[in-house]
Design a protein around this motif. Structure first.
Motif, PDB file in Angstrom:
ATOM      1  N   PHE A  12       2.148  59.353  79.426  1.00 31.96           N
ATOM      2  CA  PHE A  12       0.696  59.313  79.323  1.00 31.96           C
ATOM      3  C   PHE A  12       0.076  60.193  80.391  1.00 31.96           C
ATOM      4  CE2 PHE A  12       1.898  55.903  82.175  1.00 31.96           C
ATOM      5  CZ  PHE A  12       1.001  56.012  83.213  1.00 31.96           C
ATOM      6  N   LYS A  13      -1.195  60.510  80.188  1.00 38.49           N
ATOM      7  CA  LYS A  13      -1.964  61.276  81.162  1.00 38.49           C
ATOM      8  C   LYS A  13      -3.162  60.447  81.559  1.00 38.49           C
ATOM      9  CE  LYS A  13      -0.360  65.641  79.416  1.00 38.49           C
ATOM     10  NZ  LYS A  13      -0.643  66.990  79.042  1.00 38.49           N
ATOM     11  N   ARG A  14      -3.531  60.558  82.812  1.00 44.97           N
ATOM     12  CA  ARG A  14      -4.616  59.756  83.370  1.00 44.97           C
ATOM     13  C   ARG A  14      -5.732  60.695  83.831  1.00 44.97           C
ATOM     14  NH1 ARG A  14      -3.941  54.512  85.409  1.00 44.97           N
ATOM     15  NH2 ARG A  14      -1.730  54.796  85.039  1.00 44.97           N
ATOM     16  N   TYR A  15      -6.955  60.362  83.447  1.00 42.10           N
ATOM     17  CA  TYR A  15      -8.129  61.142  83.828  1.00 42.10           C
ATOM     18  C   TYR A  15      -9.078  60.200  84.563  1.00 42.10           C
ATOM     19  CZ  TYR A  15      -6.047  64.172  80.342  1.00 42.10           C
ATOM     20  OH  TYR A  15      -5.168  64.945  79.637  1.00 42.10           O
ATOM     21  N   VAL A  16      -9.294  60.468  85.836  1.00 43.22           N
ATOM     22  CA  VAL A  16     -10.021  59.545  86.689  1.00 43.22           C
ATOM     23  C   VAL A  16     -11.460  60.014  86.886  1.00 43.22           C
ATOM     24  CG1 VAL A  16     -10.069  58.463  88.967  1.00 43.22           C
ATOM     25  CG2 VAL A  16      -7.879  58.934  87.852  1.00 43.22           C
ATOM     26  N   GLY A  17     -12.389  59.120  86.575  1.00 39.64           N
ATOM     27  CA  GLY A  17     -13.799  59.356  86.824  1.00 39.64           C
ATOM     28  C   GLY A  17     -14.311  58.371  87.850  1.00 39.64           C
ATOM     29  N   GLU A  52     -11.593  55.108  84.155  1.00 37.47           N
ATOM     30  CA  GLU A  52     -10.352  55.868  84.125  1.00 37.47           C
ATOM     31  C   GLU A  52      -9.892  55.901  82.668  1.00 37.47           C
ATOM     32  OE1 GLU A  52      -6.061  55.117  86.130  1.00 37.47           O
ATOM     33  OE2 GLU A  52      -7.824  54.845  87.407  1.00 37.47           O
ATOM     34  N   VAL A  53      -9.606  57.096  82.160  1.00 39.35           N
ATOM     35  CA  VAL A  53      -9.175  57.264  80.775  1.00 39.35           C
ATOM     36  C   VAL A  53      -7.679  57.567  80.767  1.00 39.35           C
ATOM     37  CG1 VAL A  53      -9.454  58.617  78.661  1.00 39.35           C
ATOM     38  CG2 VAL A  53     -11.451  58.109  80.092  1.00 39.35           C
ATOM     39  N   ILE A  54      -6.955  56.847  79.925  1.00 37.20           N
ATOM     40  CA  ILE A  54      -5.511  57.029  79.804  1.00 37.20           C
ATOM     41  C   ILE A  54      -5.221  57.501  78.392  1.00 37.20           C
ATOM     42  CG2 ILE A  54      -3.268  55.875  79.925  1.00 37.20           C
ATOM     43  CD1 ILE A  54      -5.174  53.812  81.729  1.00 37.20           C
ATOM     44  N   GLU A 103      -6.960  54.728  76.101  1.00 40.17           N
ATOM     45  CA  GLU A 103      -7.238  53.447  76.743  1.00 40.17           C
ATOM     46  C   GLU A 103      -8.141  53.723  77.932  1.00 40.17           C
ATOM     47  OE1 GLU A 103      -3.232  50.882  76.150  1.00 40.17           O
ATOM     48  OE2 GLU A 103      -3.138  52.472  77.672  1.00 40.17           O
ATOM     49  N   TYR A 104      -8.702  52.677  78.489  1.00 39.15           N
ATOM     50  CA  TYR A 104      -9.545  52.869  79.669  1.00 39.15           C
ATOM     51  C   TYR A 104      -9.425  51.696  80.618  1.00 39.15           C
ATOM     52  CZ  TYR A 104     -12.762  49.784  77.168  1.00 39.15           C
ATOM     53  OH  TYR A 104     -13.320  48.719  76.497  1.00 39.15           O
ATOM     54  N   ILE A 105      -9.809  51.984  81.845  1.00 39.86           N
ATOM     55  CA  ILE A 105      -9.967  50.968  82.878  1.00 39.86           C
ATOM     56  C   ILE A 105     -11.360  51.176  83.452  1.00 39.86           C
ATOM     57  CG2 ILE A 105      -9.173  50.102  85.108  1.00 39.86           C
ATOM     58  CD1 ILE A 105      -6.391  51.282  84.347  1.00 39.86           C
ATOM     59  N   ALA A 115       1.779  60.831  72.357  1.00 39.72           N
ATOM     60  CA  ALA A 115       2.686  60.507  71.254  1.00 39.72           C
ATOM     61  C   ALA A 115       2.051  59.573  70.231  1.00 39.72           C
ATOM     62  CB  ALA A 115       3.977  59.887  71.792  1.00 39.72           C
ATOM     63  N   ARG A 116       1.018  58.845  70.626  1.00 38.73           N
ATOM     64  CA  ARG A 116       0.327  57.925  69.711  1.00 38.73           C
ATOM     65  C   ARG A 116      -0.800  58.597  68.919  1.00 38.73           C
ATOM     66  NH1 ARG A 116      -0.920  52.873  73.748  1.00 38.73           N
ATOM     67  NH2 ARG A 116       1.194  52.620  74.552  1.00 38.73           N
ATOM     68  N   CYS A 117      -1.255  59.743  69.383  1.00 37.84           N
ATOM     69  CA  CYS A 117      -2.440  60.385  68.813  1.00 37.84           C
ATOM     70  C   CYS A 117      -2.192  60.867  67.389  1.00 37.84           C
ATOM     71  CB  CYS A 117      -2.861  61.556  69.696  1.00 37.84           C
ATOM     72  SG  CYS A 117      -4.419  62.297  69.191  1.00 37.84           S
ATOM     73  N   ILE A 118      -3.115  60.522  66.482  1.00 42.20           N
ATOM     74  CA  ILE A 118      -3.034  60.988  65.087  1.00 42.20           C
ATOM     75  C   ILE A 118      -4.063  62.092  64.811  1.00 42.20           C
ATOM     76  CG2 ILE A 118      -2.044  58.840  64.230  1.00 42.20           C
ATOM     77  CD1 ILE A 118      -4.886  58.137  63.155  1.00 42.20           C
ATOM     78  N   HIS A 119      -4.737  62.558  65.833  1.00 39.42           N
ATOM     79  CA  HIS A 119      -5.678  63.685  65.760  1.00 39.42           C
ATOM     80  C   HIS A 119      -6.805  63.441  64.762  1.00 39.42           C
ATOM     81  CE1 HIS A 119      -2.910  65.768  68.360  1.00 39.42           C
ATOM     82  NE2 HIS A 119      -1.932  65.458  67.526  1.00 39.42           N
TER      83      HIS A 119
END
Length: 78
Positions: free
Chosen positions: A5-10, A14-16, A67-69, A20-24
């Motif tokens: 997974f990749k994590r994007y922190v604001g 936080e967006v995760i 996902e998010y936190i 592999a799950r993405c169906i676009h």
């Protein structure tokens, strides 16, 4: 299943992203283009809208790839 997974922190969220799950389906890109923009690197800008709006958009992800936190309210996470 690949669990990378990749994590994007604001500041407030936080967006995760689990590629592999993405169906676009592009729900994220169409819903919040200032946050989710595949033409930019990184493609997720977690400060591009309010945490509430980003969380609501992620809740509409049909594959569960996003996902998010929430940092502004620790009781809300998905």
């Amino acid at each position: 299943m690949n669990d990378e997974f990749k994590r994007y922190v604001g500041e407030n969220i936080e967006v995760i992203f689990h590629p592999a799950r993405c169906i676009h389906s592009a729900n994220c890109v169409k819903g919040l283009p200032d946050v989710f923009n595949v033409k930019k690197k990184p493609w997720v800008y977690a400060d591009g809208d309010t945490a509430e709006n980003i969380a609501a958009q992620i809740d509409n992800c049909p594959s569960g790839a996003l996902e998010y936190i929430r940092k502004d309210n620790a009781n809300e996470a998905r």
